[in-house]
Design a protein around this motif. Structure first.
Motif, PDB file in Angstrom:
ATOM      1  N   ALA A 297     -15.756   7.645 -42.265  1.00 25.62           N
ATOM      2  CA  ALA A 297     -15.460   6.503 -43.134  1.00 25.62           C
ATOM      3  C   ALA A 297     -16.734   5.831 -43.633  1.00 25.62           C
ATOM      4  N   THR A 298     -17.758   5.790 -42.821  1.00 30.72           N
ATOM      5  CA  THR A 298     -19.003   5.115 -43.208  1.00 30.72           C
ATOM      6  C   THR A 298     -20.178   6.077 -43.344  1.00 30.72           C
ATOM      7  N   GLU A 299     -19.964   7.358 -43.061  1.00 31.30           N
ATOM      8  CA  GLU A 299     -21.013   8.365 -43.138  1.00 31.30           C
ATOM      9  C   GLU A 299     -22.180   8.045 -42.203  1.00 31.30           C
ATOM     10  N   ARG A 300     -21.869   7.469 -41.068  1.00 31.29           N
ATOM     11  CA  ARG A 300     -22.896   7.193 -40.066  1.00 31.29           C
ATOM     12  C   ARG A 300     -22.898   8.308 -39.026  1.00 31.29           C
ATOM     13  N   VAL A 301     -24.098   8.713 -38.604  1.00 29.79           N
ATOM     14  CA  VAL A 301     -24.261   9.820 -37.665  1.00 29.79           C
ATOM     15  C   VAL A 301     -25.153   9.384 -36.526  1.00 29.79           C
ATOM     16  N   SER A 302     -24.775   9.772 -35.309  1.00 22.09           N
ATOM     17  CA  SER A 302     -25.596   9.523 -34.136  1.00 22.09           C
ATOM     18  C   SER A 302     -25.430  10.699 -33.179  1.00 22.09           C
ATOM     19  N   HIS A 303     -26.157  10.644 -32.066  1.00 17.71           N
ATOM     20  CA  HIS A 303     -26.110  11.730 -31.090  1.00 17.71           C
ATOM     21  C   HIS A 303     -25.985  11.149 -29.688  1.00 17.71           C
ATOM     22  N   CYS A 304     -25.424  11.933 -28.782  1.00 17.66           N
ATOM     23  CA  CYS A 304     -25.188  11.442 -27.423  1.00 17.66           C
ATOM     24  C   CYS A 304     -25.062  12.616 -26.462  1.00 17.66           C
ATOM     25  N   GLY A 305     -24.958  12.266 -25.166  1.00 20.90           N
ATOM     26  CA  GLY A 305     -24.655  13.227 -24.118  1.00 20.90           C
ATOM     27  C   GLY A 305     -23.282  12.923 -23.543  1.00 20.90           C
ATOM     28  N   VAL A 306     -22.925  13.615 -22.486  1.00 19.74           N
ATOM     29  CA  VAL A 306     -21.629  13.414 -21.855  1.00 19.74           C
ATOM     30  C   VAL A 306     -21.851  13.115 -20.375  1.00 19.74           C
ATOM     31  N   LEU A 307     -21.085  12.158 -19.858  1.00 20.20           N
ATOM     32  CA  LEU A 307     -21.198  11.766 -18.457  1.00 20.20           C
ATOM     33  C   LEU A 307     -20.086  12.373 -17.600  1.00 20.20           C
ATOM     34  N   GLU A 308     -18.848  12.221 -18.032  1.00 29.69           N
ATOM     35  CA  GLU A 308     -17.699  12.720 -17.277  1.00 29.69           C
ATOM     36  C   GLU A 308     -16.625  13.205 -18.237  1.00 29.69           C
ATOM     37  N   PHE A 309     -15.647  13.957 -17.660  1.00 29.30           N
ATOM     38  CA  PHE A 309     -14.501  14.438 -18.424  1.00 29.30           C
ATOM     39  C   PHE A 309     -13.236  13.915 -17.754  1.00 29.30           C
ATOM     40  N   ILE A 310     -13.027  12.605 -17.816  1.00 21.52           N
ATOM     41  CA  ILE A 310     -11.882  11.979 -17.152  1.00 21.52           C
ATOM     42  C   ILE A 310     -11.068  11.120 -18.108  1.00 21.52           C
ATOM     43  N   ALA A 311     -11.339  11.183 -19.385  1.00 22.80           N
ATOM     44  CA  ALA A 311     -10.625  10.347 -20.350  1.00 22.80           C
ATOM     45  C   ALA A 311      -9.243  10.936 -20.629  1.00 22.80           C
ATOM     46  N   GLU A 312      -8.347  10.101 -21.162  1.00 20.93           N
ATOM     47  CA  GLU A 312      -7.038  10.572 -21.579  1.00 20.93           C
ATOM     48  C   GLU A 312      -7.189  11.522 -22.769  1.00 20.93           C
ATOM     49  N   GLU A 313      -6.265  12.401 -22.923  1.00 21.30           N
ATOM     50  CA  GLU A 313      -6.333  13.372 -24.008  1.00 21.30           C
ATOM     51  C   GLU A 313      -6.292  12.667 -25.364  1.00 21.30           C
ATOM     52  N   GLY A 314      -7.137  13.156 -26.231  1.00 20.09           N
ATOM     53  CA  GLY A 314      -7.232  12.593 -27.563  1.00 20.09           C
ATOM     54  C   GLY A 314      -8.066  11.324 -27.651  1.00 20.09           C
ATOM     55  N   MET A 315      -8.708  10.932 -26.552  1.00 21.97           N
ATOM     56  CA  MET A 315      -9.505   9.701 -26.520  1.00 21.97           C
ATOM     57  C   MET A 315     -10.865   9.980 -25.903  1.00 21.97           C
ATOM     58  N   ILE A 316     -11.838   9.204 -26.316  1.00 22.60           N
ATOM     59  CA  ILE A 316     -13.161   9.201 -25.687  1.00 22.60           C
ATOM     60  C   ILE A 316     -13.593   7.750 -25.502  1.00 22.60           C
ATOM     61  N   TYR A 317     -14.478   7.550 -24.521  1.00 17.63           N
ATOM     62  CA  TYR A 317     -15.038   6.219 -24.251  1.00 17.63           C
ATOM     63  C   TYR A 317     -16.547   6.305 -24.427  1.00 17.63           C
ATOM     64  N   MET A 318     -17.087   5.303 -25.056  1.00 22.33           N
ATOM     65  CA  MET A 318     -18.527   5.295 -25.347  1.00 22.33           C
ATOM     66  C   MET A 318     -19.082   3.879 -25.188  1.00 22.33           C
ATOM     67  N   PRO A 319     -20.401   3.743 -25.055  1.00 21.06           N
ATOM     68  CA  PRO A 319     -21.009   2.403 -24.979  1.00 21.06           C
ATOM     69  C   PRO A 319     -20.718   1.600 -26.239  1.00 21.06           C
ATOM     70  N   TYR A 320     -20.583   0.296 -26.056  1.00 25.63           N
ATOM     71  CA  TYR A 320     -20.235  -0.560 -27.192  1.00 25.63           C
ATOM     72  C   TYR A 320     -21.364  -0.613 -28.213  1.00 25.63           C
ATOM     73  N   TRP A 321     -22.628  -0.583 -27.762  1.00 22.06           N
ATOM     74  CA  TRP A 321     -23.734  -0.628 -28.706  1.00 22.06           C
ATOM     75  C   TRP A 321     -23.745   0.629 -29.581  1.00 22.06           C
ATOM     76  N   MET A 322     -23.238   1.750 -29.038  1.00 19.58           N
ATOM     77  CA  MET A 322     -23.156   2.976 -29.834  1.00 19.58           C
ATOM     78  C   MET A 322     -22.064   2.872 -30.899  1.00 19.58           C
ATOM     79  N   MET A 323     -20.953   2.201 -30.552  1.00 17.52           N
ATOM     80  CA  MET A 323     -19.908   1.966 -31.545  1.00 17.52           C
ATOM     81  C   MET A 323     -20.427   1.063 -32.664  1.00 17.52           C
ATOM     82  N   GLN A 324     -21.293   0.107 -32.316  1.00 19.60           N
ATOM     83  CA  GLN A 324     -21.882  -0.749 -33.348  1.00 19.60           C
ATOM     84  C   GLN A 324     -22.784   0.056 -34.280  1.00 19.60           C
ATOM     85  N   ASN A 325     -23.550   1.013 -33.747  1.00 18.38           N
ATOM     86  CA  ASN A 325     -24.400   1.846 -34.601  1.00 18.38           C
ATOM     87  C   ASN A 325     -23.574   2.663 -35.591  1.00 18.38           C
TER      88      ASN A 325
END
Length: 320
Positions: free
Chosen positions: A63-91
């Motif tokens: 929607a905004t054409e914003r791109v960032s990069h990250c790693g993965v900590l765990e695989f325990i989220a519900e299907e179809g969902m991911i959780y990320m740091p709030y500052w990353m969502m702001q970026n």
């Protein structure tokens, strides 16, 4: 081939998820770093692929054409969902429940990164280098244009990633990376004092000159004139603050200074009760006496009075 909502293109992994902040699963430690939490199905698909480790992902907000990069900590989220740091969502300009595309990627090891704190308070930390090194251990990669968050002493500091080398996104896992700092965003250079212009110099000189003229000048010989014989002077000459010029007789605060070579003027001035310096002070020339005007009876009487003579007392012997 498409399988279960996943796209497989050789060794690539790409899937869309709805993102939520880390506070939704009560994992505050997720805010300190750049790692996300993915569902277990993503791990199954990634394990079947020939991907490079550590796992790195590209996050893309269409929607905004914003791109960032990250790693993965765990695989325990519900299907179809991911959780990320709030500052990353702001970026990425993401809101809760927005859709983000996740794709696995490979990044080169970083050799240089330039950081710019938002506020100069970060530089007031006793050892910002050590705090930064400790914080970046929780990061997998850095992307030019992102703003990372550094938490220290119950305070959050935001730092912009100004430049990265050798590419716009780098991996900082097990690598030696040179770090440079740019001035904080709220930093202001101190104002330099402006030198006086040449046009103001004459005005300043005139001001100093007027002040000097306004000062009270030194006036010598401001005391009153007195006779050596103790008698009161008949008339006091006006007080004139001036210096003695040449050898001419000029009144100086009630006393006239006359050189020994003065002739006719000396007797007349001596008759008026003025102090006269010179060898002829006690006597006047005969010619000057003939020329001098007649004195009044009162002045003659005063002249006939005996003058003061020193050492005129009786003498005594020490033997008694």
């Amino acid at each position: 081939m498409f399988f279960g909502g996943f796209n497989y293109h050789g060794n690539s992994f790409e899937q869309t998820y709805r993102c939520y902040p880390a506070s939704f699963i009560d994992k505050p430690q997720l805010e300190i770093g750049d790692k996300i939490i993915m569902p277990p199905s993503a791990l199954d698909r990634l394990a079947s692929l020939h991907i490079d480790y550590p796992m790195l992902f590209e996050l893309h907000n269409a929607a905004t054409e914003r791109v960032s990069h990250c790693g993965v900590l765990e695989f325990i989220a519900e299907e179809g969902m991911i959780y990320m740091p709030y500052w990353m969502m702001q970026n990425l300009l993401l809101q809760e429940g927005d859709v983000v595309r996740v794709k696995n990627t490979t990044l080169p090891k970083g050799t240089y990164v330039k950081l710019q704190p938002h506020t100069k308070d970060f530089l007031d930390i006793s050892n910002p280098k050590a705090i930064l090194e400790t914080t970046l251990r929780n990061f997998s990669c850095l992307t030019t244009g992102d703003s990372i968050m550094v938490a220290y002493n119950n305070k959050k500091y935001y730092i912009d990633i100004v430049e990265t080398k050798p590419s716009s996104a780098i991996s900082i896992i097990e690598t030696d990376c040179e770090v440079d700092f740019a001035p904080p965003l709220d930093y202001k250079e101190p104002e330099r004092p402006q030198p006086l212009t040449t046009s103001k110099a004459p005005e300043q000189a005139q001001g100093l000159q007027s002040e000097a003229e306004a000062e009270i000048k030194f006036t010598p010989f401001t005391g009153a004139g007195r006779r050596l014989d103790g008698k009161p002077a008949k008339e006091n000459a006006p007080i004139i603050g001036s210096s003695v010029k040449n050898n001419k007789s000029e009144p100086v605060n009630g006393t006239k200074l006359i050189s020994p070579s003065t002739s006719e003027g000396s007797s007349s001035r001596q008759a008026k009760g003025k102090l006269v310096f010179g060898s002829n002070a006690n006597r006047a020339p005969k010619d000057a006496q003939n020329v001098a005007p007649k004195e009044t009876s009162e002045e003659t009487a005063k002249k006939e009075q005996p003058k003061f003579q020193a050492f005129t007392g009786k003498k005594y012997s020490l033997k008694g």
